[in-house]
Design a protein around this motif. Structure first.
Motif, PDB file in Angstrom:
ATOM      1  N   CYS A  91      18.219  17.625  15.454  1.00  0.00           N
ATOM      2  CA  CYS A  91      18.256  16.243  15.917  1.00  0.00           C
ATOM      3  C   CYS A  91      17.840  16.164  17.387  1.00  0.00           C
ATOM      4  O   CYS A  91      18.127  17.065  18.170  1.00  0.00           O
ATOM      5  CB  CYS A  91      19.670  15.669  15.768  1.00  0.00           C
ATOM      6  SG  CYS A  91      20.235  15.615  14.059  1.00  0.00           S
ATOM      7  N   ARG A  92      17.204  15.069  17.710  1.00  0.00           N
ATOM      8  CA  ARG A  92      16.840  14.810  19.094  1.00  0.00           C
ATOM      9  C   ARG A  92      18.098  14.393  19.854  1.00  0.00           C
ATOM     10  O   ARG A  92      18.919  13.646  19.336  1.00  0.00           O
ATOM     11  CB  ARG A  92      15.803  13.680  19.114  1.00  0.00           C
ATOM     12  CG  ARG A  92      15.417  13.217  20.488  1.00  0.00           C
ATOM     13  CD  ARG A  92      14.440  12.082  20.434  1.00  0.00           C
ATOM     14  NE  ARG A  92      15.128  10.870  20.003  1.00  0.00           N
ATOM     15  CZ  ARG A  92      14.531   9.778  19.600  1.00  0.00           C
ATOM     16  NH1 ARG A  92      13.233   9.715  19.531  1.00  0.00           N
ATOM     17  NH2 ARG A  92      15.215   8.720  19.231  1.00  0.00           N
ATOM     18  N   ASN A  93      18.243  14.841  21.073  1.00  0.00           N
ATOM     19  CA  ASN A  93      19.367  14.435  21.901  1.00  0.00           C
ATOM     20  C   ASN A  93      19.023  13.085  22.525  1.00  0.00           C
ATOM     21  O   ASN A  93      18.279  13.015  23.506  1.00  0.00           O
ATOM     22  CB  ASN A  93      19.650  15.478  22.984  1.00  0.00           C
ATOM     23  CG  ASN A  93      20.875  15.143  23.796  1.00  0.00           C
ATOM     24  OD1 ASN A  93      21.247  13.984  23.944  1.00  0.00           O
ATOM     25  ND2 ASN A  93      21.508  16.162  24.325  1.00  0.00           N
ATOM     26  N   ASP A  94      19.558  12.012  21.950  1.00  0.00           N
ATOM     27  CA  ASP A  94      19.223  10.669  22.414  1.00  0.00           C
ATOM     28  C   ASP A  94      19.789  10.352  23.791  1.00  0.00           C
ATOM     29  O   ASP A  94      19.288   9.468  24.467  1.00  0.00           O
ATOM     30  CB  ASP A  94      19.698   9.621  21.404  1.00  0.00           C
ATOM     31  CG  ASP A  94      18.793   9.569  20.186  1.00  0.00           C
ATOM     32  OD1 ASP A  94      17.640  10.005  20.289  1.00  0.00           O
ATOM     33  OD2 ASP A  94      19.245   9.087  19.137  1.00  0.00           O
ATOM     34  N   ILE A  95      20.820  11.052  24.214  1.00  0.00           N
ATOM     35  CA  ILE A  95      21.373  10.805  25.546  1.00  0.00           C
ATOM     36  C   ILE A  95      20.323  11.148  26.591  1.00  0.00           C
ATOM     37  O   ILE A  95      20.064  10.370  27.515  1.00  0.00           O
ATOM     38  CB  ILE A  95      22.662  11.614  25.762  1.00  0.00           C
ATOM     39  CG1 ILE A  95      23.732  11.154  24.773  1.00  0.00           C
ATOM     40  CG2 ILE A  95      23.151  11.490  27.193  1.00  0.00           C
ATOM     41  CD1 ILE A  95      24.926  12.043  24.674  1.00  0.00           C
ATOM     42  N   SER A  96      19.697  12.289  26.446  1.00  0.00           N
ATOM     43  CA  SER A  96      18.634  12.684  27.374  1.00  0.00           C
ATOM     44  C   SER A  96      17.376  11.857  27.161  1.00  0.00           C
ATOM     45  O   SER A  96      16.684  11.512  28.113  1.00  0.00           O
ATOM     46  CB  SER A  96      18.289  14.158  27.190  1.00  0.00           C
ATOM     47  OG  SER A  96      19.425  14.953  27.375  1.00  0.00           O
ATOM     48  N   TYR A  97      17.068  11.563  25.904  1.00  0.00           N
ATOM     49  CA  TYR A  97      15.860  10.816  25.587  1.00  0.00           C
ATOM     50  C   TYR A  97      15.893   9.404  26.177  1.00  0.00           C
ATOM     51  O   TYR A  97      14.895   8.925  26.720  1.00  0.00           O
ATOM     52  CB  TYR A  97      15.688  10.752  24.063  1.00  0.00           C
ATOM     53  CG  TYR A  97      14.519   9.912  23.620  1.00  0.00           C
ATOM     54  CD1 TYR A  97      13.230  10.407  23.699  1.00  0.00           C
ATOM     55  CD2 TYR A  97      14.711   8.632  23.117  1.00  0.00           C
ATOM     56  CE1 TYR A  97      12.149   9.642  23.296  1.00  0.00           C
ATOM     57  CE2 TYR A  97      13.637   7.861  22.716  1.00  0.00           C
ATOM     58  CZ  TYR A  97      12.364   8.371  22.804  1.00  0.00           C
ATOM     59  OH  TYR A  97      11.300   7.604  22.409  1.00  0.00           O
ATOM     60  N   TYR A  98      17.032   8.737  26.070  1.00  0.00           N
ATOM     61  CA  TYR A  98      17.120   7.346  26.528  1.00  0.00           C
ATOM     62  C   TYR A  98      17.378   7.201  28.026  1.00  0.00           C
ATOM     63  O   TYR A  98      17.268   6.107  28.559  1.00  0.00           O
ATOM     64  CB  TYR A  98      18.212   6.591  25.765  1.00  0.00           C
ATOM     65  CG  TYR A  98      17.797   6.230  24.366  1.00  0.00           C
ATOM     66  CD1 TYR A  98      16.722   5.392  24.145  1.00  0.00           C
ATOM     67  CD2 TYR A  98      18.480   6.735  23.270  1.00  0.00           C
ATOM     68  CE1 TYR A  98      16.320   5.068  22.865  1.00  0.00           C
ATOM     69  CE2 TYR A  98      18.097   6.408  21.990  1.00  0.00           C
ATOM     70  CZ  TYR A  98      17.012   5.579  21.794  1.00  0.00           C
ATOM     71  OH  TYR A  98      16.627   5.257  20.527  1.00  0.00           O
TER      72      TYR A  98
END
Length: 168
Positions: A72-79
């Motif tokens: 899974c993509r780490n959305d915390i870092s992505y966003y």
């Protein structure tokens, strides 16, 4: 002349460094205060991020065991860069309600209303930090809780309020 430019460059760099450090301290301080979202039940931004980080790790472990998924993509870092830029834009639009950017925010508020993101309202210079933070924390909430259903196998699930509030 060259020495003067070198000294001027040093002053500019030290000033930029102080601005970055003070912005980081301000972000840390604001993150320790309860979120201004009714669904958050009074947890702080950092408690929320820690819960979502743990949920991301659990989802990644679960999904990595499946043969067709790589993880899974780490959305915390992505966003983070997206929310940071959006927050700066929202703060600018709040400060300049007659700007093209403010009209863009108003257009999307009318065309695709979102109950999580804050509504644009004019602020004075002292209200800009609050406008920035309101958008920043609500954008993260929207991305990591409200629209998390689109993550399919990487869905993070609900916020663990019992675990967070028991730790207080």
């Amino acid at each position: 002349m060259g020495r003067f430019l070198l000294e001027l460059l040093k002053i500019v760099l030290v000033t930029a460094l102080l601005l970055v450090i003070s912005f980081g301290v301000w972000i840390y301080f604001r993150g320790t205060q309860p979120m201004d979202i009714p669904e958050a039940r009074g947890i702080t931004f950092w408690q929320f991020i820690q819960d979502r980080w743990n949920a991301t790790q659990e989802a990644d472990t679960r999904v990595s065991a499946l043969p067709q998924y790589l993880g899974c993509r780490n959305d915390i870092s992505y966003y983070f860069p997206l929310n940071l830029r959006g927050s700066f834009n929202f703060a600018y639009a709040s400060l300049n309600p007659d700007s093209k950017l403010a009209y863009a925010f108003k257009y999307w508020e009318e065309q695709k209303p979102d109950e999580v993101l804050p509504k644009l309202k004019p602020v004075n210079l002292s209200g800009v930090p609050d406008a920035f933070w309101s958008y920043f924390e609500r954008a993260y909430w929207r991305a990591l809780v409200s629209i998390d259903y689109m993550a399919a196998e990487c869905k993070l699930g609900p916020v663990n309020f019992d675990g967070i509030l028991a730790g207080k």
